[in-house]
Design a protein around this motif. Structure first.
Motif, PDB file in Angstrom:
ATOM      1  N   VAL A  39      -9.303  -7.504  13.480  1.00 33.17           N
ATOM      2  CA  VAL A  39     -10.462  -7.142  14.300  1.00 33.17           C
ATOM      3  C   VAL A  39     -11.502  -8.260  14.278  1.00 33.17           C
ATOM      4  CG1 VAL A  39     -12.398  -5.525  14.490  1.00 33.17           C
ATOM      5  CG2 VAL A  39     -10.090  -4.659  14.146  1.00 33.17           C
ATOM      6  N   TRP A  40     -11.737  -8.841  13.110  1.00 31.84           N
ATOM      7  CA  TRP A  40     -12.707  -9.930  13.005  1.00 31.84           C
ATOM      8  C   TRP A  40     -12.285 -11.122  13.870  1.00 31.84           C
ATOM      9  CZ3 TRP A  40     -17.495 -10.710  11.714  1.00 31.84           C
ATOM     10  CH2 TRP A  40     -17.940 -12.004  11.547  1.00 31.84           C
ATOM     11  N   THR A  41     -11.000 -11.457  13.825  1.00 36.33           N
ATOM     12  CA  THR A  41     -10.505 -12.583  14.621  1.00 36.33           C
ATOM     13  C   THR A  41     -10.612 -12.276  16.111  1.00 36.33           C
ATOM     14  OG1 THR A  41      -8.969 -13.187  12.863  1.00 36.33           O
ATOM     15  CG2 THR A  41      -8.502 -14.058  15.046  1.00 36.33           C
ATOM     16  N   MET A  42     -10.238 -11.056  16.498  1.00 33.52           N
ATOM     17  CA  MET A  42     -10.343 -10.681  17.903  1.00 33.52           C
ATOM     18  C   MET A  42     -11.805 -10.706  18.367  1.00 33.52           C
ATOM     19  SD  MET A  42      -7.591  -7.574  18.011  1.00 33.52           S
ATOM     20  CE  MET A  42      -7.783  -7.168  19.729  1.00 33.52           C
ATOM     21  N   TRP A  43     -12.698 -10.227  17.512  1.00 31.66           N
ATOM     22  CA  TRP A  43     -14.123 -10.210  17.857  1.00 31.66           C
ATOM     23  C   TRP A  43     -14.673 -11.628  18.027  1.00 31.66           C
ATOM     24  CZ3 TRP A  43     -17.525  -6.733  19.471  1.00 31.66           C
ATOM     25  CH2 TRP A  43     -18.880  -7.057  19.425  1.00 31.66           C
ATOM     26  N   SER A  44     -14.313 -12.520  17.111  1.00 31.16           N
ATOM     27  CA  SER A  44     -14.853 -13.883  17.179  1.00 31.16           C
ATOM     28  C   SER A  44     -14.246 -14.693  18.328  1.00 31.16           C
ATOM     29  CB  SER A  44     -14.650 -14.601  15.845  1.00 31.16           C
ATOM     30  OG  SER A  44     -13.281 -14.721  15.552  1.00 31.16           O
ATOM     31  N   GLU A  45     -13.046 -14.333  18.768  1.00 29.31           N
ATOM     32  CA  GLU A  45     -12.380 -15.080  19.845  1.00 29.31           C
ATOM     33  C   GLU A  45     -12.484 -14.400  21.207  1.00 29.31           C
ATOM     34  OE1 GLU A  45     -10.932 -18.076  19.569  1.00 29.31           O
ATOM     35  OE2 GLU A  45     -11.535 -18.137  17.468  1.00 29.31           O
ATOM     36  N   ARG A  46     -13.180 -13.283  21.304  1.00 26.95           N
ATOM     37  CA  ARG A  46     -13.175 -12.482  22.528  1.00 26.95           C
ATOM     38  C   ARG A  46     -13.735 -13.210  23.745  1.00 26.95           C
ATOM     39  NH1 ARG A  46     -17.613 -11.237  19.832  1.00 26.95           N
ATOM     40  NH2 ARG A  46     -19.539 -10.774  20.954  1.00 26.95           N
ATOM     41  N   ASN A  47     -14.583 -14.209  23.553  1.00 23.61           N
ATOM     42  CA  ASN A  47     -15.168 -14.932  24.681  1.00 23.61           C
ATOM     43  C   ASN A  47     -14.425 -16.212  25.044  1.00 23.61           C
ATOM     44  OD1 ASN A  47     -17.230 -13.053  25.050  1.00 23.61           O
ATOM     45  ND2 ASN A  47     -18.445 -13.981  23.419  1.00 23.61           N
ATOM     46  N   SER A  48     -13.381 -16.532  24.287  1.00 23.93           N
ATOM     47  CA  SER A  48     -12.647 -17.764  24.592  1.00 23.93           C
ATOM     48  C   SER A  48     -11.761 -17.558  25.825  1.00 23.93           C
ATOM     49  CB  SER A  48     -11.792 -18.193  23.394  1.00 23.93           C
ATOM     50  OG  SER A  48     -10.686 -17.336  23.239  1.00 23.93           O
ATOM     51  N   ASP A  49     -11.479 -18.652  26.512  1.00 26.13           N
ATOM     52  CA  ASP A  49     -10.651 -18.590  27.722  1.00 26.13           C
ATOM     53  C   ASP A  49      -9.227 -18.130  27.406  1.00 26.13           C
ATOM     54  OD1 ASP A  49     -12.757 -19.443  29.290  1.00 26.13           O
ATOM     55  OD2 ASP A  49     -12.209 -21.570  29.122  1.00 26.13           O
TER      56      ASP A  49
END
Length: 119
Positions: A39-49
């Protein structure tokens, strides 16, 4: 499925203790830690292309909700296991108590044993 009622009380205790230990280790410690990391990884990467082009915008909320549900369910079952251990250790319940078969289960197991003997 045939019940292993031929084990001694010591083997039964070791089996039950091993079940409780591994349930705690994997379902209460390791799986929630891995889920939090995901979840932490998904949250931190959610705005990447790359994230936005590969994953649905609903994936993160679904992961949070389903993970919370299953981790909560595992916590509930671990609570039940701890209560069972407390009853057994406190002498309120025997080691093999609560493991008795109903008449229907006993008949089904006997039929399975007969079937296994024939093959």
């Amino acid at each position: 499925m045939i019940r292993a009622d031929f084990f001694s009380e010591t083997v039964t205790i070791l089996n039950q203790a091993g079940f409780a230990l591994f349930f705690f280790l994997f379902r209460i410690v390791i799986c929630p830690a891995l889920w939090c990391q995901l979840v932490w990884t998904m949250w931190s990467e959610r705005n990447s292309d790359v994230y936005q082009s590969c994953f649905s915008p609903y994936l993160l909320p679904v992961t949070i909700v389903s993970g919370t549900f299953f981790n909560g369910l595992n916590s509930f079952w671990f609570y039940k296991i701890v209560r069972k251990i407390q009853r057994k250790v406190g002498g309120q319940e025997g080691v093999k108590a609560g493991n008795e078969l109903t008449d229907a289960e006993r008949e089904r197991e006997e039929a399975e044993r007969q079937k296994m003997k024939q093959t």
